[in-house]
Design a protein around this motif. Structure first.
Motif, PDB file in Angstrom:
ATOM      1  N   UNK B  88       0.835  -1.201   0.000  1.00 51.33           N
ATOM      2  CA  UNK B  88       0.000   0.000   0.000  1.00 51.33           C
ATOM      3  C   UNK B  88       0.874   1.256   0.000  1.00 51.33           C
ATOM      4  N   UNK B  89       1.928   1.197   0.825  1.00 49.05           N
ATOM      5  CA  UNK B  89       2.802   2.371   0.925  1.00 49.05           C
ATOM      6  C   UNK B  89       3.444   2.662  -0.436  1.00 49.05           C
ATOM      7  N   UNK B  90       3.960   1.589  -1.058  1.00 43.97           N
ATOM      8  CA  UNK B  90       4.640   1.790  -2.343  1.00 43.97           C
ATOM      9  C   UNK B  90       3.656   2.254  -3.418  1.00 43.97           C
ATOM     10  N   UNK B  91       2.422   1.697  -3.348  1.00 36.88           N
ATOM     11  CA  UNK B  91       1.432   2.123  -4.333  1.00 36.88           C
ATOM     12  C   UNK B  91       1.124   3.607  -4.190  1.00 36.88           C
ATOM     13  N   UNK B  96       1.517   8.945  -6.269  1.00 33.50           N
ATOM     14  CA  UNK B  96       1.939  10.327  -6.079  1.00 33.50           C
ATOM     15  C   UNK B  96       2.886  10.747  -7.195  1.00 33.50           C
ATOM     16  N   UNK B  97       3.875   9.867  -7.426  1.00 32.92           N
ATOM     17  CA  UNK B  97       4.883  10.199  -8.442  1.00 32.92           C
ATOM     18  C   UNK B  97       4.242  10.325  -9.822  1.00 32.92           C
ATOM     19  N   UNK B  98       3.394   9.357 -10.146  1.00 29.43           N
ATOM     20  CA  UNK B  98       2.771   9.377 -11.480  1.00 29.43           C
ATOM     21  C   UNK B  98       1.934  10.632 -11.659  1.00 29.43           C
ATOM     22  N   UNK B  99       1.076  10.903 -10.652  1.00 33.40           N
ATOM     23  CA  UNK B  99       0.223  12.084 -10.762  1.00 33.40           C
ATOM     24  C   UNK B  99       1.058  13.348 -10.854  1.00 33.40           C
ATOM     25  N   UNK B 100       2.056  13.414  -9.942  1.00 30.37           N
ATOM     26  CA  UNK B 100       2.895  14.612  -9.915  1.00 30.37           C
ATOM     27  C   UNK B 100       3.554  14.850 -11.254  1.00 30.37           C
ATOM     28  N   UNK B 101       4.155  13.791 -11.785  1.00 27.42           N
ATOM     29  CA  UNK B 101       4.900  13.987 -13.030  1.00 27.42           C
ATOM     30  C   UNK B 101       3.942  14.307 -14.178  1.00 27.42           C
ATOM     31  N   UNK B 102       2.748  13.665 -14.164  1.00 28.02           N
ATOM     32  CA  UNK B 102       1.831  13.944 -15.261  1.00 28.02           C
ATOM     33  C   UNK B 102       1.315  15.380 -15.171  1.00 28.02           C
ATOM     34  N   UNK B 103       1.106  15.843 -13.917  1.00 33.06           N
ATOM     35  CA  UNK B 103       0.678  17.237 -13.757  1.00 33.06           C
ATOM     36  C   UNK B 103       1.747  18.180 -14.303  1.00 33.06           C
TER      37      UNK B 103
END
Lengths: 110, 259
Positions: B88-91, B96-103
């Motif tokens: 869960x933590x890694x997900x 977070x990373x995916x959303x952040x980078x896509x933003x």
């Protein structure tokens, strides 16, 4: 000589038939084998002592096996199965060693 | 069990040191009850030994005791929980990373698009795309600056995104003037024939030039000649220096997109 051949034949049968040990027997078989080995060494020693008696051998063999299995069973029921198994193995191991020592003295005088 | 008890002292002295001979004596093949029983027991022992050895070799969970199984199950359960937590933590980190980078990516893309838009509007970059090329031939003084102004206006109305007259890029601040019979666009003197390039929807631009009473007709009435050619790719390569605003300052934006 013939019993020794019987032992070898039994081992061969066990290897080739490869029977699966029934679940209820699984905790007891190793202990029973050790107990039987103890009886066998005791028998050899009795032969060398000149006091071998087939009735005594059979009874000691069977009672060894049954008692060892019974102890393990009781230990399992009491929740100390593994400890008691260890105890039985230690005791039988000591007896095997002393019997082998006696046999050795008879055969090699050492 | 009595077979394993210590022997009584040997009574027969001849048998005292004959351990081997006694063993050989016992090993002699004899067909009696003793041998049969011993053989049967030895057979059973050998069978049991071989079976047990093989069972140990392929021992699985089924040979374990209940307590051991419970312990293993407990271990597995707690391990499972730990791994679940880790998953869960890694997900969460991954999301977070995916959303952040896509933003960030989207923001950069939007900013780049806007920058290109503004550059084309300001005329600081060359522009290319479908559009029209218009050539006006004639004598000096025939085409007047209001006609050229109308032309630019008409092109803009038709959706031209980049316009070039001669070697001058037409932008928001561009002006068209007439001096001594010559036309000027932003200090650039135009020489005949005038070449006008516009990037936009070719059909619309062409129609905007050619409609009855439109620019092309006006130019003809003034005695000059105009031809409009649609092209799939028109290069507007004249550039404008962006003016530096001496007085105007942007009003600070209250929108959240401001850094």
């Amino acid at each position: 000589m013939i019993p020794a051949l019987g032992l070898i034949v039994g081992i061969a049968l066990g290897i080739f038939l490869d029977p699966s040990v029934p679940v209820w027997l699984q905790p007891y078989l190793p202990i029973a084998v050790i107990a039987a080995l103890d009886a066998v060494f005791g028998g050899i020693r009795a032969v060398l002592d000149g006091i071998f008696n087939d009735k005594v051998f059979v009874i000691s063999f069977l009672s060894n096996v049954v008692v060892a299995a019974l102890i393990v069973f009781l230990g399992d029921q009491l929740g100390v199965g593994s400890q008691l198994s260890t105890g039985v193995v230690v005791v039988l191991g000591i007896r095997i060693f002393s019997n082998v020592a006696s046999i050795r003295r008879h055969l090699f005088h050492a | 069990m009595s077979s394993t008890t210590p022997p009584p002292p040997p009574t027969d002295p001849t048998r005292q040191e004959s351990g081997w001979s006694r063993l050989l004596e016992a090993a002699k093949p004899r067909a009696n009850r003793k041998t049969a029983v011993a053989t049967a027991l030895a057979l059973a022992l050998g069978f049991a030994v071989a079976t047990q050895v093989q069972a140990t070799g392929k021992q699985g969970l089924e040979s374990l005791r209940t307590t051991d199984l419970v312990r293993i199950l407990d271990d597995q359960t707690s391990r499972n929980e730990r791994l679940d937590l880790e998953t869960r933590r890694l997900q969460a980190t991954r999301d977070e990373l995916v959303n952040g980078s896509s933003k960030d990516e989207a923001a950069v893309k939007a900013a780049t698009e806007r920058l290109n838009q503004l550059r084309i509007l300001a005329g600081t970059v060359k522009a290319t795309g479908p559009g029209i090329t218009m050539t006006i031939t004639g004598q000096p003084g025939q085409v007047t600056y209001p006609t050229l102004l109308d032309l630019v206006q008409e092109l803009r109305d038709a959706g031209a995104e980049a316009i070039q007259i001669g070697t001058a890029r037409v932008v928001a601040q561009s002006y068209i003037a007439e001096h001594d019979g010559a036309l000027y666009v932003d200090n650039t003197k135009l020489t005949l024939p005038y070449t006008i390039k516009a990037v936009g929807d070719g059909d619309t631009l062409q129609a905007a030039m050619n409609f009855p009473g439109g620019i092309v007709e006006t130019i003809r009435q003034q005695g000059a000649e105009a031809t409009v050619t649609k092209a799939p790719s028109v290069l507007v390569d004249a550039l404008q220096q962006p003016p530096t605003d001496r007085y105007a300052r942007p009003v600070p934006s209250a929108s959240p997109s401001a850094p």
